[in-house]
Every structure is written in structure tokens, then in C-alpha cells.
Motif scaffolding. Structure first.
Motif, PDB file in Angstrom:
ATOM      1  N   LYS A  16       0.835  -1.211   0.000  1.00 45.61           N
ATOM      2  CA  LYS A  16       0.000   0.000   0.000  1.00 45.61           C
ATOM      3  C   LYS A  16       0.865   1.254   0.000  1.00 45.61           C
ATOM      4  N   LYS A  17       1.966   1.175   0.727  1.00 46.87           N
ATOM      5  CA  LYS A  17       2.858   2.333   0.799  1.00 46.87           C
ATOM      6  C   LYS A  17       3.410   2.663  -0.597  1.00 46.87           C
ATOM      7  N   VAL A  18       3.826   1.615  -1.304  1.00 49.24           N
ATOM      8  CA  VAL A  18       4.371   1.833  -2.648  1.00 49.24           C
ATOM      9  C   VAL A  18       3.304   2.433  -3.569  1.00 49.24           C
ATOM     10  N   TYR A  19       2.122   1.816  -3.581  1.00 43.75           N
ATOM     11  CA  TYR A  19       1.060   2.340  -4.449  1.00 43.75           C
ATOM     12  C   TYR A  19       0.726   3.781  -4.083  1.00 43.75           C
ATOM     13  N   ASN A  20       0.666   4.037  -2.789  1.00 40.63           N
ATOM     14  CA  ASN A  20       0.336   5.389  -2.344  1.00 40.63           C
ATOM     15  C   ASN A  20       1.369   6.394  -2.865  1.00 40.63           C
ATOM     16  N   ASN A  21       2.630   6.041  -2.774  1.00 43.64           N
ATOM     17  CA  ASN A  21       3.693   6.932  -3.259  1.00 43.64           C
ATOM     18  C   ASN A  21       3.572   7.189  -4.753  1.00 43.64           C
ATOM     19  N   TRP A  22       3.468   6.124  -5.516  1.00 49.14           N
ATOM     20  CA  TRP A  22       3.433   6.291  -6.984  1.00 49.14           C
ATOM     21  C   TRP A  22       2.157   7.015  -7.424  1.00 49.14           C
ATOM     22  N   TYR A  72      -7.069   4.701   2.547  1.00 48.98           N
ATOM     23  CA  TYR A  72      -7.518   4.641   3.944  1.00 48.98           C
ATOM     24  C   TYR A  72      -6.819   3.459   4.626  1.00 48.98           C
ATOM     25  N   LEU A  73      -6.864   3.445   5.915  1.00 44.98           N
ATOM     26  CA  LEU A  73      -6.368   2.312   6.726  1.00 44.98           C
ATOM     27  C   LEU A  73      -4.952   1.886   6.329  1.00 44.98           C
ATOM     28  N   LYS A  74      -4.089   2.872   6.203  1.00 42.40           N
ATOM     29  CA  LYS A  74      -2.698   2.608   5.783  1.00 42.40           C
ATOM     30  C   LYS A  74      -2.027   1.471   6.546  1.00 42.40           C
ATOM     31  N   GLY A  75      -2.252   1.452   7.850  1.00 38.85           N
ATOM     32  CA  GLY A  75      -1.524   0.494   8.681  1.00 38.85           C
ATOM     33  C   GLY A  75      -2.198  -0.872   8.788  1.00 38.85           C
ATOM     34  N   ASP A  76      -3.367  -1.054   8.198  1.00 36.56           N
ATOM     35  CA  ASP A  76      -4.075  -2.323   8.340  1.00 36.56           C
ATOM     36  C   ASP A  76      -3.387  -3.428   7.545  1.00 36.56           C
ATOM     37  N   LYS A  77      -3.295  -4.615   8.180  1.00 36.44           N
ATOM     38  CA  LYS A  77      -2.547  -5.695   7.537  1.00 36.44           C
ATOM     39  C   LYS A  77      -3.383  -6.539   6.574  1.00 36.44           C
ATOM     40  N   GLN A  78      -4.713  -6.370   6.618  1.00 39.08           N
ATOM     41  CA  GLN A  78      -5.571  -7.185   5.761  1.00 39.08           C
ATOM     42  C   GLN A  78      -6.358  -6.373   4.739  1.00 39.08           C
ATOM     43  N   LEU A  79      -6.679  -5.150   5.092  1.00 38.27           N
ATOM     44  CA  LEU A  79      -7.610  -4.385   4.262  1.00 38.27           C
ATOM     45  C   LEU A  79      -6.915  -3.383   3.351  1.00 38.27           C
TER      46      LEU A  79
END
Ligand code: NOJ
Length: 554
Positions: A304-310, A485-492
Motif C-alpha cells: 500500500k505504501k508503494v502504491y500510495n507513493n506512486w 484509507y487504513l494505511k496500517g491495516d494488515k488485511q484491508l
């Protein structure tokens, strides 16, 4: 962001050897491709990217080119290619060719002449004398990407040549203006024939630092700081861009180790743009450290972090190239999804990346949910990089059992088994009595195009739907603003795509475990319409890989 045809495309990638055999020799070919153009059209694809079709001894399955102007005889003839090109165009499908110019094959005439010292060709490659008293030491300490030494001695020339990939793939010397003219000639040749663009192989590696200084110590790819986005990269790409400016075409560059910040140097909209988009790799590293062989388990937060950055850094500035599979990556369901929930997780992954801003790429077989091959022994592998990586890891002291397990998970061979067309013998890839050039996944009796066509709940039909929705709501899906949303969530994985007229809300449980739906309900706007889902309704718990997409009209 300006709306252009190539930004809105869904591109279907063909790796010719394993797509479809049309002449019964067990090897995929142009005749086979011609017979499947309607199928590709039926997916909603707007373009085909062909992995190399050119004459090649196949040391790296076509990424070692011996003749840039002709078709590999195993695949057919130039006339057959023209037929495929015309057939694609008749159906409104664009054709993107692979442009492999960091290196050629050692069987290329240029290399043969260069090794022989022909004055016209002698500086086409990167030659250096050996070092040390006896001249037997390598010119520097660089290592190849297919791990091994970066240099090989050539008897005839009495010098070493640089190869950042296999021994059979000598690197071209782009500092030589004559080489750059050759590249432009190749580009014009195919563009004049009518192709619509290029996928440019490891294009960010073509410029090497002057003097070829030693690299810092690393067990693999040593020296890369001197050729990854090397000093003259932008200059050379600007020259190549001059060629494409004369045509209505697109360029996507393969860019290992790229970050969104650096990507903007090349793909930012404006006069000095040199590529329309780039294939980054960071999003393919959510289950590994740097290379897929070093497996860490799937980490959704990392992804998610990578997608968010790009998505956010390129928004309104540059353009993304979105893929989750290609001929170099093991099958995504086996990596980020689950073979146990093959169809559900395949749908979740399809949804995850189809609504991201960028041009969409789909790799052959991805649309029916092909998974990794159940390898039993080393004899099952054929890819040059599988064996070179094995050799390197052996040196690091790992046991054969451990290395085999790594290879099984990471090998590119996983992506290269023939496409499963039907439950017939040989999966309908070739004639039932032929010997396919490579292993067919035994699950073909169940996982195949014919079966998927008949099943209304198949991944194949889901892909068709996703591709159509992506276009229908393109203001949001293709051009909209990404909000995670829910950046830190491990499943969602929950995000919005906000366009001028529409807003899409994507909700995915990207895990095998159930999760309370109360966690996501607050993100679903009141009155929003569900336009896509892989389970019916939403209960108190989201089931494994449960996915929903909602539409809100502005
Ligand atoms: C990247 C290609 O995708 C891969 O298949 C190939 O082995 C290397 N570049 C070298 O051309």
C-alpha cells in the motif's frame, strides 16, 4: 492530465513462445496469435505488447536479439507479422513492440564484426583489455544481473566485453553515436511498418559511467550505481524521443530500482518528457527483499505504501504503468493472493490494480488465474537466470533443498508455462500429439480458457467486467485522485478514486482471514451503488479476499 489513447489502454502482454502454437511444432507462434486476436479483443484489450519476436538464438528467450529487422523463424515470417499487425489494427488493437537495445545477442552481426575488429563496428560494444600483470583480471568488479561476472573474455578480439545480463548478451555502447543511429533506424523501421510504440527493455541501464569505476561490494549486480540511470541516460532518451515525435506512438520504459521521484525526471508531462511511462518494480517487492528469491511473506502494508507513493507523487504530473504480472514475475495469485482461494483472490487482485491511475497491463494467463508450476526437480527449469541465481546462492552456502524451495517460489519459469486454452491434451496450446516446448501446469484440466468462458463466475468474466468499468468511469478510475484509507491495516486495502464526475470506493480484504466489516463500512458513502463484487452482499464479516467497488455520482 491530458487524456490520450495510450493512457486509457488496457494492454495484453504476449510472451510468444508460450501463447499459442499454430503449426503443431510445440512452440507458440504468429499463426497461433492470429487465431486468438478475437479472444484478446473480447477481453476489452486495446493493445498487445509482444515480448521479442525477432531473430534470436533464445539464450534469454528472445531478449538476446541477433537480427532486429526479422522475425524468429520459430515464430513465423515478417509477412505473418504484418498479417497479425493488420488483424490487430482491424480490431482496433494497437501493437507495441519490445525494444531491446541495452544489449544484443552475441550472434548479432554487429557483435561478430566488433569481435573481429571491423573498424566500423569495433566500438559498438564495451570492450576493455584485461588487468593485472598477465592481463587476466577483469577490467572492473561489475557483476551481471543474471548473477555472475559482468565480463567475458573474447579470444578473437583478445579483450573482455561487458554484459550486464547473460554471457550471450553483450552490452551495446550507447556512447558511440553510430550505435544510437542504429537504434533510431530500428525504431523507424517498425514505426514505419505501422506499430504503435515500444516497451523499452531495461532502458534505464543504457548509459555507463565514464571510466567504468569499480562498484561497492555486493554479491550481485555489483557496479549498478554506475549504470542504473547513468550519466547520459536522459540525453540518449531525448535523442530516441526525437524519433517517436514524428509518429502517433507511445513508449514505456522498463526501469529497475526506480522511485517515483526519479521517475518524474523522465515521465513528467512537458517538453522534456522522454518516456510516456515506466514499469517500476517496487510494488513487486511486497513479498520479498529486493529480489523475489529472498522471500519474506506478503506484506500488504508495504504494498500500500508503494502504491500510495506512486499514485500521489505522479498525480497530475506523470503517468503510471500498472501491472501485477509479466514474463519475469511468478504468478501473482501464488504470491500476493492464495492458490486455495484462487478465483476469489484473483478477483481481489484484479480489482486492486485496475482502478489505479495509469495504463493497465495484463499478462497472458493472468486473466484466467494461472498459478505457479508445481516444480519437482531442477530438470523442470529452463530459464538462464534461474540457474545463474542458483549458482550464486550455492556460493553463499545454502543447502540444495533450501535453494530449490526459493527457486520454486521465485523463478521466472513460473510465468512461462504455456497458456491453458482447454482441457484437451496439451491444454489446447498445441496439437494433442505434439510435444510442447515447455511444461504445462497439470491444473489445466480445471484452469483453462474454455472452462472459464462457460462459468459465469470465472475470473475471466470478472476481468472483462473490470476492464469495461475502468473505461466507463475513467474520470475516476484512470484519471482520478487516489486516496488511501487504513494505511496500517494488515488485511484491508481500501481506497477512493475521485474523478470530475464520479467517485469510486474500492474495498478489499486481501487476506485469507475474515475481518469485521465494521472496519470498512464507514468508508462506503451513503447511497453509493455497488458496481462490482466477488461475493454477494456484505455481512458482518468480510470473507477471504472479499472485494466490493462502489460508485458515487457527484
Ligand atoms: C528485462 C526482460 O523483461 C527480461 O526478460 C530480460 O531477461 C532482461 N530484461 C534482459 O533483456
Amino acid at each position: 492530465m491530458e487524456k490520450t489513447w495510450f493512457r486509457e489502454m488496457t494492454v495484453f502482454q504476449i510472451w510468444p513462445r508460450s501463447f499459442k502454437d499454430g503449426n503443431g511444432d510445440g512452440i507458440g507462434d504468429l499463426k497461433g496469435i492470429l487465431s486468438k486476436l478475437d479472444y484478446i479483443k473480447s477481453l476489452g484489450a486495446d493493445a498487445i505488447w509482444f515480448s521479442p519476436l525477432y531473430v534470436s538464438p533464445q539464450a534469454d528467450y528472445g531478449y538476446d536479439i541477433a537480427d532486429y529487422y526479422n522475425i524468429n523463424p520459430e515464430y513465423g515470417t515478417l509477412d505473418e507479422f504484418k498479417e497479425v499487425l493488420a488483424g490487430a489494427h482491424e480490431r482496433g488493437i494497437k501493437v507495441i513492440m519490445d525494444l531491446v537495445i541495452n544489449h544484443t545477442s552475441d550472434q548479432c552481426e554487429w557483435f561478430k564484426k566488433s569481435a573481429a575488429g571491423d573498424p566500423q563496428y569495433k566500438d559498438y560494444y564495451i570492450w576493455r583489455p584485461g588487468k593485472g600483470k598477465d592481463g587476466k583480471k577483469f577490467p572492473n568488479n561489475w557483476m551481471a544481473t543474471f548473477p555472475g561476472d559482468g565480463w567475458t573474455y573474447n579470444e578473437q578480439r583478445g579483450e573482455y566485453y561487458l554484459h550486464l545480463f547473460a554471457v550471450e548478451q553483450p552490452d551495446l555502447n550507447h556512447d558511440n553515436p553510430a550505435v544510437r543511429e542504429e537504434v533510431k533506424k530500428i525504431m523507424r523501421y517498425w514505426l514505419d511498418m505501422g506499430v504503435d510504440g515500444f516497451r523499452e527493455d531495461v532502458i534505464t541501464m543504457i548509459s555507463k559511467r565514464e571510466g567504468l569505476p569499480n562498484g561497492v561490494w555486493l554479491p550481485a549486480m555489483r557496479g549498478m550505481e554506475h549504470y542504473m540511470q547513468g550519466p547520459n541516460l536522459k540525453k540518449y532518451l531525448t535523442e530516441y524521443r526525437q524519433v517517436t515525435k514524428d509518429y502517433d506512438c507511445m513508449q514505456v520504459g522498463e526501469a529497475p530500482m526506480m522511485t517515483p521521484k526519479k521517475a518524474l525526471l523522465y515521465v513528467s508531462d512537458g517538453e522534456d518528457k522522454v518516456l510516456d511511462m515506466m514499469f517500476g518494480f517496487q510494488h513487486m517487492e511486497a513479498d520479498c527483499l529486493f529480489i523475489s528469491w529472498i522471500h519474506t511473506g506478503f506484506n500488504l502494508r508495504k504494498l500500500k505504501k508503494v502504491y500510495n507513493n506512486w499514485q500521489t507523487m505522479l498525480y497530475n504530473k506523470g503517468w503510471n504503468a500498472n501491472y501485477i504480472e509479466n514474463h519475469d514475475q511468478p504468478r501473482n495469485i501464488s504470491r500476493y493472493g492464495s492458490e486455495k482461494y484462487r478465483v476469489e483472490s484473483g478477483k481481489a487482485l484484479a480489482t486492486m490494480y485496475s482502478f489505479l491511475s495509469g495504463t493497465q497491463y495484463i499478462y497472458q494467463g493472468q486473466e484466467i488465474g494461472m498459478v505457479d508450476y508445481p516444480f519437482k526437480s531442477w530438470d523442470d527449469f529452463v530459464d538462464v537466470s534461474t540457474f545463474s541465481t542458483k549458482k550464486l546462492i550455492e556460493k553463499l552456502g545454502f543447502s540444495d533443498k533450501k535453494i530449490f524451495k526459493m527457486a520454486k517460489y521465485a523463478a521466472r519459469d513460473n510465468a512461462r508455462t504455456p497458456v491453458q486454452w482447454s482441457a484437451e491434451a496439451n491444454a489446447g496450446f498445441t496439437t494433442p500429439d505434439a510435444k510442447p516446448w515447455y511444461l504445462i501446469n497439470p491444473n489445466y484440466t480445471e484452469v483453462n480458457v474454455e472452462a472459464a468462458e462457460k462459468d459465469p463466475n470465472s475470473l475471466l468474466h470478472y476481468y472483462r467486467k473490470v476492464i469495461a468499468l475502468r473505461k466507463q468511469y475513467k474520470d475516476a478510475a484512470i484519471y482520478g485522485e487516489f486516496k488511501l484509507y487504513l494505511k496500517g491495516d494488515k488485511q484491508l486495502f481500501v481506497y477512493d478514486k475521485i474523478g470530475e464526475e464520479n467517485k469510486l470506493t474500492v474495498v478489499i480484504n486481501l487476506s485469507e482471514k475474515e475481518v469485521n466489516s465494521s472496519k470498512v463500512k464507514k468508508f462506503i458513502p451513503e447511497g453509493a451503488e455497488e458496481i462490482l463484487a466477488n461475493y454477494e452482499g456484505m455481512g458482518d464479516k468480510l470473507r477471504p479476499y472479499e472485494t466490493h467497488v462502489y460508485l458515487t455520482k457527484k
